[in-house]
Design an enzyme around this catalytic site. Structure first.
Site, PDB file in Angstrom:
ATOM      1  N   CYS A   2      46.219  36.520  37.446  1.00 12.27           N
ATOM      2  CA  CYS A   2      45.371  37.621  36.983  1.00 12.27           C
ATOM      3  C   CYS A   2      44.597  37.237  35.729  1.00 12.27           C
ATOM      4  O   CYS A   2      45.090  36.480  34.890  1.00 12.27           O
ATOM      5  CB  CYS A   2      46.223  38.827  36.655  1.00 12.27           C
ATOM      6  SG  CYS A   2      47.210  39.375  38.043  1.00 12.27           S
ATOM      7  N   ARG A  27      40.932  31.065  37.862  1.00 19.71           N
ATOM      8  CA  ARG A  27      42.381  31.250  37.748  1.00 19.71           C
ATOM      9  C   ARG A  27      43.021  31.634  39.082  1.00 19.71           C
ATOM     10  O   ARG A  27      44.226  31.530  39.244  1.00 19.71           O
ATOM     11  CB  ARG A  27      42.686  32.353  36.723  1.00 19.71           C
ATOM     12  CG  ARG A  27      42.293  31.982  35.308  1.00 19.71           C
ATOM     13  CD  ARG A  27      42.335  33.199  34.401  1.00 19.71           C
ATOM     14  NE  ARG A  27      43.669  33.661  34.138  1.00 19.71           N
ATOM     15  CZ  ARG A  27      44.423  33.292  33.115  1.00 19.71           C
ATOM     16  NH1 ARG A  27      43.956  32.409  32.256  1.00 19.71           N
ATOM     17  NH2 ARG A  27      45.625  33.779  32.940  1.00 19.71           N
ATOM     18  N   TRP A  75      45.778  38.818  41.121  1.00 21.39           N
ATOM     19  CA  TRP A  75      46.445  37.906  42.057  1.00 21.39           C
ATOM     20  C   TRP A  75      47.718  38.637  42.457  1.00 21.39           C
ATOM     21  O   TRP A  75      48.624  38.810  41.639  1.00 21.39           O
ATOM     22  CB  TRP A  75      46.744  36.591  41.345  1.00 21.39           C
ATOM     23  CG  TRP A  75      47.228  35.483  42.237  1.00 21.39           C
ATOM     24  CD1 TRP A  75      46.455  34.612  42.948  1.00 21.39           C
ATOM     25  CD2 TRP A  75      48.587  35.127  42.499  1.00 21.39           C
ATOM     26  NE1 TRP A  75      47.254  33.735  43.639  1.00 21.39           N
ATOM     27  CE2 TRP A  75      48.570  34.025  43.383  1.00 21.39           C
ATOM     28  CE3 TRP A  75      49.823  35.615  42.095  1.00 21.39           C
ATOM     29  CZ2 TRP A  75      49.723  33.418  43.859  1.00 21.39           C
ATOM     30  CZ3 TRP A  75      50.981  35.016  42.562  1.00 21.39           C
ATOM     31  CH2 TRP A  75      50.924  33.915  43.437  1.00 21.39           C
ATOM     32  N   ASN A 101      48.422  41.557  33.283  1.00 14.91           N
ATOM     33  CA  ASN A 101      48.755  40.265  33.864  1.00 14.91           C
ATOM     34  C   ASN A 101      50.227  40.027  33.582  1.00 14.91           C
ATOM     35  O   ASN A 101      50.645  40.085  32.426  1.00 14.91           O
ATOM     36  CB  ASN A 101      47.892  39.164  33.213  1.00 14.91           C
ATOM     37  CG  ASN A 101      48.308  37.770  33.651  1.00 14.91           C
ATOM     38  OD1 ASN A 101      49.004  37.604  34.644  1.00 14.91           O
ATOM     39  ND2 ASN A 101      47.881  36.771  32.902  1.00 14.91           N
ATOM     40  N   GLY A 102      51.006  39.794  34.643  1.00 15.00           N
ATOM     41  CA  GLY A 102      52.448  39.581  34.448  1.00 15.00           C
ATOM     42  C   GLY A 102      53.223  40.390  35.464  1.00 15.00           C
ATOM     43  O   GLY A 102      52.662  40.861  36.462  1.00 15.00           O
ATOM     44  N   GLU A 487      51.299  12.974  44.493  1.00 14.61           N
ATOM     45  CA  GLU A 487      50.122  13.664  43.963  1.00 14.61           C
ATOM     46  C   GLU A 487      48.970  13.640  44.981  1.00 14.61           C
ATOM     47  O   GLU A 487      48.282  14.641  45.177  1.00 14.61           O
ATOM     48  CB  GLU A 487      49.715  13.015  42.628  1.00 14.61           C
ATOM     49  CG  GLU A 487      48.450  13.550  41.987  1.00 14.61           C
ATOM     50  CD  GLU A 487      48.443  15.044  41.705  1.00 14.61           C
ATOM     51  OE1 GLU A 487      49.483  15.703  41.835  1.00 14.61           O
ATOM     52  OE2 GLU A 487      47.358  15.562  41.390  1.00 14.61           O
ATOM     53  N   LYS A 491      47.228  16.970  46.558  1.00 19.28           N
ATOM     54  CA  LYS A 491      45.784  17.230  46.464  1.00 19.28           C
ATOM     55  C   LYS A 491      45.224  17.590  47.828  1.00 19.28           C
ATOM     56  O   LYS A 491      44.446  18.517  47.967  1.00 19.28           O
ATOM     57  CB  LYS A 491      45.009  16.005  45.940  1.00 19.28           C
ATOM     58  CG  LYS A 491      45.090  15.684  44.472  1.00 19.28           C
ATOM     59  CD  LYS A 491      44.371  16.631  43.560  1.00 19.28           C
ATOM     60  CE  LYS A 491      45.220  17.798  43.168  1.00 19.28           C
ATOM     61  NZ  LYS A 491      46.198  17.671  42.165  1.00 19.28           N
ATOM     62  N   GLU A 494      46.547  21.157  49.098  1.00 16.55           N
ATOM     63  CA  GLU A 494      46.116  22.390  48.449  1.00 16.55           C
ATOM     64  C   GLU A 494      44.656  22.726  48.692  1.00 16.55           C
ATOM     65  O   GLU A 494      44.301  23.896  48.694  1.00 16.55           O
ATOM     66  CB  GLU A 494      46.466  22.406  46.954  1.00 16.55           C
ATOM     67  CG  GLU A 494      45.750  21.405  46.100  1.00 16.55           C
ATOM     68  CD  GLU A 494      46.168  21.507  44.635  1.00 16.55           C
ATOM     69  OE1 GLU A 494      46.547  22.581  44.180  1.00 16.55           O
ATOM     70  OE2 GLU A 494      46.087  20.472  43.943  1.00 16.55           O
ATOM     71  N   HIS A 510      64.084   6.071  56.642  1.00 19.31           N
ATOM     72  CA  HIS A 510      65.237   6.973  56.733  1.00 19.31           C
ATOM     73  C   HIS A 510      64.835   8.335  57.305  1.00 19.31           C
ATOM     74  O   HIS A 510      65.552   9.310  57.123  1.00 19.31           O
ATOM     75  CB  HIS A 510      65.885   7.141  55.362  1.00 19.31           C
ATOM     76  CG  HIS A 510      66.393   5.844  54.815  1.00 19.31           C
ATOM     77  ND1 HIS A 510      67.511   5.217  55.298  1.00 19.31           N
ATOM     78  CD2 HIS A 510      65.878   5.016  53.870  1.00 19.31           C
ATOM     79  CE1 HIS A 510      67.698   4.073  54.654  1.00 19.31           C
ATOM     80  NE2 HIS A 510      66.711   3.925  53.781  1.00 19.31           N
ATOM     81  N   LYS A 609      45.092  28.935  39.204  1.00 15.58           N
ATOM     82  CA  LYS A 609      45.011  27.791  38.286  1.00 15.58           C
ATOM     83  C   LYS A 609      46.147  27.828  37.283  1.00 15.58           C
ATOM     84  O   LYS A 609      46.701  26.805  36.918  1.00 15.58           O
ATOM     85  CB  LYS A 609      43.648  27.825  37.567  1.00 15.58           C
ATOM     86  CG  LYS A 609      43.419  26.666  36.614  1.00 15.58           C
ATOM     87  CD  LYS A 609      43.290  25.355  37.368  1.00 15.58           C
ATOM     88  CE  LYS A 609      43.170  24.157  36.457  1.00 15.58           C
ATOM     89  NZ  LYS A 609      43.449  22.906  37.188  1.00 15.58           N
TER      90      LYS A 609
HETATM   91  O1  M6R Z   1      49.089  24.322  34.047  1.00 16.23           O
HETATM   92  P1  M6R Z   1      50.209  23.496  34.601  1.00 16.23           P
HETATM   93  O2  M6R Z   1      49.981  22.050  34.490  1.00 16.23           O
HETATM   94  O3  M6R Z   1      51.541  23.911  34.058  1.00 16.23           O
HETATM   95  O4  M6R Z   1      50.230  23.854  36.149  1.00 16.23           O
HETATM   96  C1  M6R Z   1      51.223  23.380  36.997  1.00 16.23           C
HETATM   97  C2  M6R Z   1      50.828  23.529  38.443  1.00 16.23           C
HETATM   98  O5  M6R Z   1      50.638  24.878  38.760  1.00 16.23           O
HETATM   99  C3  M6R Z   1      49.552  22.759  38.786  1.00 16.23           C
HETATM  100  O6  M6R Z   1      49.647  21.416  38.440  1.00 16.23           O
HETATM  101  C4  M6R Z   1      49.243  22.864  40.294  1.00 16.23           C
HETATM  102  O7  M6R Z   1      50.220  22.199  41.020  1.00 16.23           O
HETATM  103  C5  M6R Z   1      47.853  22.314  40.575  1.00 16.23           C
HETATM  104  N1  M6R Z   1      47.110  23.243  41.367  1.00 16.23           N
HETATM  105  C6  M6R Z   1      47.854  21.059  41.324  1.00 16.23           C
HETATM  106  O8  M6R Z   1      46.577  20.582  41.579  1.00 16.23           O
END
Ligand code: M6R
Length: 614
Positions: A2, A27, A75, A101-102, A487, A491, A494, A510, A609
């Site tokens: 949010c 966000r 959100w 927000n929360g 990673e 990527k 997502e 395995h 985000k």
């Molecule tokens: O702001 P942060 O680095 O704590 O966020 C952690 C994750 O939410 C963030 O890295 C998320 O996995 C990304 N969308 C990955 O691209």
């Protein structure tokens, strides 16, 4: 997650709020809304499911006049995305509006009590409880809004950043926070509120970051006042923003993600600046110098993080163990906090977070500090909660990252950990000076190596066309390249919604080897490091099962070139720096696959985000 924007002043609040909501879109959200008090003292609330542009369409020909307003991108947590569940929520008498927000953990108990006392609810959200409670307290105790908000917050368990307006007090916004971020911007006879500084920076550079349990009275013509939940006045710490509008724009790129990938030579230069000195002979990280004894005496390092930051943390494990000979554990913050961890004052906990606001990472930090550990933060967003809740730390200084898929923050996090590990290794004498100097000199060349790597863009764009419609991907790597494989898979998942798994290459046999066939591409990260020969056999194992291999190798590679179907050659760097270089082609590959599939690269579905709820 949010986003909140607020404005009080002489300009038309609606225009500022809508622009602010657009700035907060990154966000992640599913609905948006705005509440405005017009010149006749009427409170108008408009909401719409979907994009901010839907809200704008909905507001056409509505009364959007007024100098005071609050707005929100939601959100969904409690209740599906809908017009009704969108914020702002308003009191039954229509006098008070609130954005949040929360999460309010005890909302059910409060809601039941309010219903018993005759309150009617219209939404399924936890948030509506807050505004109804504020109205209830205000009506029954005949107190001003500020006291009603304070009393309501004393009854609430959970996390919140809120902004509240009352049509009976049209020139003021009451804002408060606990565990969710809120920034107040100070202008000339006008004030701003934001979940972060992005909606504010266009109007003022003077900001105040609200602390937990603080309530701010934000008025047009009166100085900012901040109190705590016990009604004691708090100190106001005005900071200057180091953020520019151009950093928040795409700068000619079709997506923020591509801009951020292409910025990495410059962001890494900023990250290194002033830290690698004397032509690479010395590394100075001020946070480490301030915490020297803690690093020297640490019996163990525990790194906590989430998502991409957790992958960077895994690379940190290799760095700290290799260079400093300190045992390292890497934990998902969300698991760590509920695992009854054994921590004491000789543990050094490092928390990594781009946003500096991730709820689980913040909770892990608090837990570690309560157990007596020294906590060191690695964050990007200046003034965010993590740097303010840790004992010391280092900013990665890569500038605002707007694309939901983290790219430049990842390489910045890896770089900062490399510098910290080098600084400690020097203090502890765990690495020969010549080796440190050699790495230092190569670090200074990293921006150039990154530029060279970015020249692979066209090759990778072409390659992406072959794999756009694959249903599954496997990413393999060993040693420093194993977290890079994780990673790379994240990527792709997502932003393109293709299932992808990252695996330590040797573990493939395995289990995951059963998946390999001609339909499933395998991306193998195989720079020329001490595990190179081992990974060559992993490539052979995939090829023997008719798998298609995309290999990321070091320039001049001979063996894998003859085995793999597609080879991407990156510049040679010392082993500890390979993740910074090998992750870039993987960022580009996932970017182009997602673009080919027509996906919303910067705002993938369901993702936020900054994950400010657990
Ligand atoms: O702001 P942060 O680095 O704590 O966020 C952690 C994750 O939410 C963030 O890295 C998320 O996995 C990304 N969308 C990955 O691209």
């Amino acid at each position: 997650m949010c986003g909140i924007v607020g404005y009080v002043g002489d300009s038309n609040a609606y225009d500022i709020l809508i622009k602010g909501l657009h700035r907060l879109e990154y966000r992640g959200y599913d609905s948006a809304g705005v509440a405005l008090i017009n010149a006749d003292g009427k409170l108008n609330v408009y909401k719409a499911i979907g994009k901010v542009s839907n809200l704008e369409s909905f507001c056409t020909e509505k009364d959007v006049k007024g100098g005071t307003g609050i707005a929100h991108t939601r959100w969904a947590t409690h209740g599906e995305p809908s017009d009704c569940n969108a914020h702002p929520h308003f009191s039954e008498d229509g006098e008070i509006a609130l954005v949040h927000n929360g999460t309010i953990e005890n909302y059910k108990v409060l809601k039941d009590a309010l219903i018993e006392n005759g309150c009617k609810f219209v939404s399924e959200t936890d948030t509506e409880v807050l505004v109804q409670l504020i109205e209830y307290i205000k009506k029954h105790t005949k107190c001003p809004l500020l006291d009603a908000v304070r009393e309501a917050l004393r009854q609430v368990i959970g996390a919140y950043a809120i902004a509240v307006i009352d049509k009976n007090n049209p020139d003021t916004i009451i804002a408060a926070r606990k565990s969710s971020p809120l920034v107040i911007g100070i202008g000339n006879n006008e004030m701003f509120i934001g979940s972060d500084a992005t909606p504010i920076v266009e109007y003022t550079k003077e900001v105040v970051y609200l602390n937990d349990n603080e309530i701010a009275v934000v008025s047009k013509n009166a100085p900012l006042k901040i109190i705590n939940l016990d009604n004691e006045e708090a100190k106001i710490d005005v900071r200057s923003l180091e953020l520019s509008i151009s950093q928040l724009e795409k700068g000619g790129y079709p997506h923020f993600m591509l801009k951020e990938i292409f910025e990495q030579h410059a962001t890494l230069r900023d990250c290194i600046r002033g830290r690698v000195i004397d032509g690479g002979r010395n590394v100075i990280v001020s946070g480490v110098m301030d915490s020297k004894e803690k690093f020297l005496n640490a019996k163990r390092i525990i790194i906590v993080a989430c998502g991409t930051s957790w992958h960077a943390a895994l690379i940190g494990k290799y760095l700290f163990q290799d260079m400093c000979r300190i045992p390292v554990e890497v934990e998902y913050a969300s698991e760590f906090r509920y695992s009854n961890p054994v921590i004491d004052e000789r543990d050094l906990v490092i928390a990594i977070s781009q946003s500096g606001e991730t709820a689980d990472t913040l909770a892990a930090i608090q837990m570690a500090r309560e157990a007596g550990a020294y906590v060191y933060g690695i964050s990007n967003v200046v003034g965010s909660s993590i740097p303010r809740n840790t004992d010391a730390g280092t900013y990665i200084h890569v500038g605002p990252e707007i694309g939901v898929a983290s790219t430049k923050a990842f390489t910045g996090q890896v770089m900062v950990q490399t510098l910290i590990a080098m600084a400690i290794a020097e203090l502890k004498g765990t690495m020969p000076k010549e080796k440190l100097v050699e790495i230092g000199q190569e670090i200074l060349k990293i921006p150039e190596y990154v530029k060279q790597t970015l020249k692979l863009n066209d090759q990778i764009e072409r390659l992406s066309l072959i794999f756009t419609y694959a249903h599954n991907f496997l990413y393999l790597g060993r040693g420093y390249s194993y977290p890079v494989a994780l990673e790379g898979a994240l990527k792709l998942k997502e932003i393109s919604y293709i299932h992808a798994e990252g695996y330590p290459a040797a573990e493939m046999k395995h289990g995951p080897i059963a998946l390999i066939d001609a339909e499933m591409p395998t991306v193998i990260i195989a720079p020329n490091d001490h595990l190179y020969e081992k990974i060559v056999s992993n490539v052979q194992q995939v090829k023997a099962r008719h798998g298609s291999v995309i290999a990321i190798v070091t320039e001049g590679d001979k063996e894998i070139r003859n085995l793999a179907d597609h080879v991407i050659e990156v510049p040679a760097v010392p082993e500890c720096l390979t993740p910074i270089i090998t992750s870039i082609p993987l960022q580009l590959l996932s970017y182009y696959i997602a673009v080919n599939k027509g996906k919303n690269v910067d705002m993938p579905r369901n993702l936020a985000k900054s994950v400010t709820v657990e």
